[in-house]
Enzyme design. Structure first.
Site, PDB file in Angstrom:
ATOM      1  N   ASP A 143      34.339  36.627  39.813  1.00  0.00           N
ATOM      2  CA  ASP A 143      32.701  37.073  39.651  1.00  0.00           C
ATOM      3  C   ASP A 143      32.735  38.449  38.855  1.00  0.00           C
ATOM      4  O   ASP A 143      32.102  39.544  39.594  1.00  0.00           O
ATOM      5  CB  ASP A 143      31.986  37.201  41.022  1.00  0.00           C
ATOM      6  CG  ASP A 143      30.656  37.416  40.979  1.00  0.00           C
ATOM      7  OD1 ASP A 143      29.855  36.989  39.992  1.00  0.00           O
ATOM      8  OD2 ASP A 143      29.828  37.776  42.059  1.00  0.00           O
ATOM      9  N   CYS A 166      27.246  36.374  34.869  1.00  0.00           N
ATOM     10  CA  CYS A 166      25.652  36.724  34.969  1.00  0.00           C
ATOM     11  C   CYS A 166      24.907  37.360  33.926  1.00  0.00           C
ATOM     12  O   CYS A 166      24.001  38.046  33.959  1.00  0.00           O
ATOM     13  CB  CYS A 166      25.727  37.942  36.216  1.00  0.00           C
ATOM     14  SG  CYS A 166      26.597  39.379  35.823  1.00  0.00           S
ATOM     15  N   ASP A 207      39.097  45.277  42.714  1.00  0.00           N
ATOM     16  CA  ASP A 207      37.999  45.702  42.062  1.00  0.00           C
ATOM     17  C   ASP A 207      38.436  47.103  41.595  1.00  0.00           C
ATOM     18  O   ASP A 207      39.394  47.820  42.328  1.00  0.00           O
ATOM     19  CB  ASP A 207      36.815  45.898  43.130  1.00  0.00           C
ATOM     20  CG  ASP A 207      35.599  45.948  42.640  1.00  0.00           C
ATOM     21  OD1 ASP A 207      34.738  45.040  42.497  1.00  0.00           O
ATOM     22  OD2 ASP A 207      35.247  47.305  42.179  1.00  0.00           O
ATOM     23  N   SER A 208      37.775  47.318  40.586  1.00  0.00           N
ATOM     24  CA  SER A 208      38.094  48.688  40.062  1.00  0.00           C
ATOM     25  C   SER A 208      37.529  50.164  40.715  1.00  0.00           C
ATOM     26  O   SER A 208      37.799  51.016  40.946  1.00  0.00           O
ATOM     27  CB  SER A 208      37.735  48.921  38.755  1.00  0.00           C
ATOM     28  OG  SER A 208      36.371  48.683  38.539  1.00  0.00           O
ATOM     29  N   PHE A 215      37.034  40.836  41.132  1.00  0.00           N
ATOM     30  CA  PHE A 215      35.751  41.869  41.129  1.00  0.00           C
ATOM     31  C   PHE A 215      34.883  41.491  42.496  1.00  0.00           C
ATOM     32  O   PHE A 215      33.981  41.228  42.568  1.00  0.00           O
ATOM     33  CB  PHE A 215      34.925  41.178  39.985  1.00  0.00           C
ATOM     34  CG  PHE A 215      35.264  40.964  38.738  1.00  0.00           C
ATOM     35  CD1 PHE A 215      35.550  42.239  37.725  1.00  0.00           C
ATOM     36  CD2 PHE A 215      35.993  39.921  38.260  1.00  0.00           C
ATOM     37  CE1 PHE A 215      35.978  41.988  36.542  1.00  0.00           C
ATOM     38  CE2 PHE A 215      36.520  39.806  37.034  1.00  0.00           C
ATOM     39  CZ  PHE A 215      36.644  40.776  36.061  1.00  0.00           C
ATOM     40  N   ARG A 271      29.151  32.162  47.835  1.00  0.00           N
ATOM     41  CA  ARG A 271      30.022  32.632  48.860  1.00  0.00           C
ATOM     42  C   ARG A 271      30.377  31.634  50.073  1.00  0.00           C
ATOM     43  O   ARG A 271      31.404  31.298  50.501  1.00  0.00           O
ATOM     44  CB  ARG A 271      29.349  33.996  49.470  1.00  0.00           C
ATOM     45  CG  ARG A 271      29.676  35.312  48.664  1.00  0.00           C
ATOM     46  CD  ARG A 271      29.085  36.393  49.230  1.00  0.00           C
ATOM     47  NE  ARG A 271      27.667  36.579  49.517  1.00  0.00           N
ATOM     48  CZ  ARG A 271      27.013  37.078  48.745  1.00  0.00           C
ATOM     49  NH1 ARG A 271      27.504  37.693  47.605  1.00  0.00           N
ATOM     50  NH2 ARG A 271      25.707  37.410  48.731  1.00  0.00           N
TER      51      ARG A 271
END
Ligand code: SAH
Length: 404
Positions: free
Chosen positions: A308, A348, A258-259, A236, A212
């Site tokens: 991400d 990730c 983002d969802s 995301f 970040r």
């Protein structure tokens, strides 16, 4: 030390333990001696009876035992757990991270397989992800309290990993008082609110701290060198981590996708908390796969794009499908990237290693018909170390690309 049982390995299966790898797979076990309970401390022995390790027994898991120690003289008791926790916490104090959101104990890497402890200001959040640490809950909580001086501990043992151990999800107050609705932390001068009860993981993606900051630095560099504030796209975005870091660095506009409506709501609070202008932010509750295509239709280029996503490959069974998904979003993002722009792209998924991830992204670069340089390979922050004998612990990897 007297223990409740023993695992006798098949011939040849002692080799990985000799290399101090901490896991014993069910397929390596010849037989169990005694009737150890889930999480009980046991001795692991080679086929010829030679002592190999003290370990915790996980009867339901394909990882049948996780090693505590390769020293036979050690007694695995409350004092031993206290010493491991104390050492982990002391190591974090040596890292000099500019934050009060820190991973204090990181499972295998700190010699406590399956135990996670994160600190958000004075609030601790723990996860017991394996039968062994679950059985040592009180000893670990006592040790953590003593090592940190923090009275309030919240348990977020609700991750999917517990299922594989046959453990039910559990969350709630572990010690002290209830956590506040939101805990405020700071990271490299940025302020964030963390929901330790309902947030992802223990509430925040602590592991992305340095990345970040890098997003903030890239935004600052773009603004300086080009004389205009860069347009940033954060896919995301969760609670706005990269968005706010980029805006603080000097982004002129940040579109965050983002969802999760809840994540976006908290992201907006975080944005305001940092005194950022509401007009510079655009928030979209959408599926990133669809949103990236829609942005292409809008013909809107970006100078810095962050990808991400959540873990697309939960295990090695899902690698192929996950690879397609990673390629898809990277391809879409590269098509939106302005010349000279940066792409910060992450995975990730532990099942996808850094080389495979780089290949997937290279495939996206080829299909996007753009030229890109790889400027840096990125990883989790320094408080998420990797035990050299346990490469499986490596999960977060990132690439910084620049379009030339
Ligand atoms: N970069 C963030 C963490 C991202 S976590 C940080 O630094 O804090 C992944 C996020 O992706 C979650 O917030 C989740 O809600 C969101 N998500 C998962 N699948 C998605 C999809 N298909 N489209 C949009 N968002 C999605």
């Amino acid at each position: 030390m007297k223990v409740d049982g023993e695992l006798i390995l098949k011939p040849g299966k002692e080799r990985s333990l000799a290399r101090r790898h901490p896991w014993v797979y069910a397929t390596a076990v010849a037989r169990v001696v005694g009737k150890p309970a889930a999480g009980a401390t046991i001795a692991v022995r080679a086929a010829d009876g030679a002592w190999l390790a003290w370990a915790a027994y996980s009867p339901e898991s394909s990882i049948r035992a996780r090693c505590w120690s390769f020293a036979e003289a050690e007694a695995i008791d409350a004092g031993w757990f206290a010493a491991r926790v104390r050492a982990a916490v002391a190591r974090r104090a040596m890292l000099g991270v500019a934050t009060n959101a820190v991973r204090l104990v990181f499972g295998e890497a700190d010699g406590l397989p399956g135990f996670i402890a994160d600190r958000y200001a004075d609030q601790l959040v723990v996860q017991f992800q394996a039968a062994g640490v679950n059985a040592q809950r009180d000893a670990l909580l006592d040790a953590l309290g003593a090592a940190t001086g923090c009275a309030n501990v919240y348990d977020r043992s609700d991750s999917a990993t517990r299922q594989r151990e046959g453990l039910p999800p559990s969350s709630g107050i572990a010690r002290g008082a209830a956590p506040p609705e939101l805990v405020e932390v700071h990271e490299h001068g940025v302020r964030y609110l963390v929901d330790v009860r309902r947030g992802h993981k223990t509430g925040f993606y602590i592991d992305q701290r340095d990345n970040r900051r890098l997003a903030g630095e890239l935004a600052a560099r773009l603004a300086r060198e080009r004389g205009r504030a860069p347009a940033v796209l954060n896919c995301f975005c969760y609670t706005g981590g990269f968005s706010i870091a980029a805006a603080r660095g000097g982004a002129g506009s940040v579109l965050s996708i983002d969802s999760s409506a809840d994540a976006l709501a908290l992201a907006q609070r975080n944005w305001a908390l940092n005194g950022l202008a509401p007009a510079a932010a655009e928030w979209r509750a959408a599926d990133v796969f669809d949103a990236l295509r829609a942005l292409r239709d809008e013909g809107r280029p970006f100078d810095l794009i962050v990808l991400d996503p959540p873990k697309f490959a939960a295990s090695h069974h899902h690698v192929e499908r996950a690879a397609r998904a990673y390629k898809d979003i990277n391809l879409s993002a590269l098509r939106l990237l302005a010349p000279g722009g940066y792409l910060l792209t992450f995975s990730c998924s532990g099942a996808i290693d850094v080389d495979l991830f780089q290949k997937i992204v290279a495939g996206a670069v080829i299909d996007a018909r753009v030229d890109c340089q790889l400027l840096a390979r990125l990883a989790a922050g320094i408080d998420h170390p990797l035990l050299m004998t346990h490469p499986e612990g490596e999960y977060l990897k990132g690439l910084l690309l620049v379009r030339i």
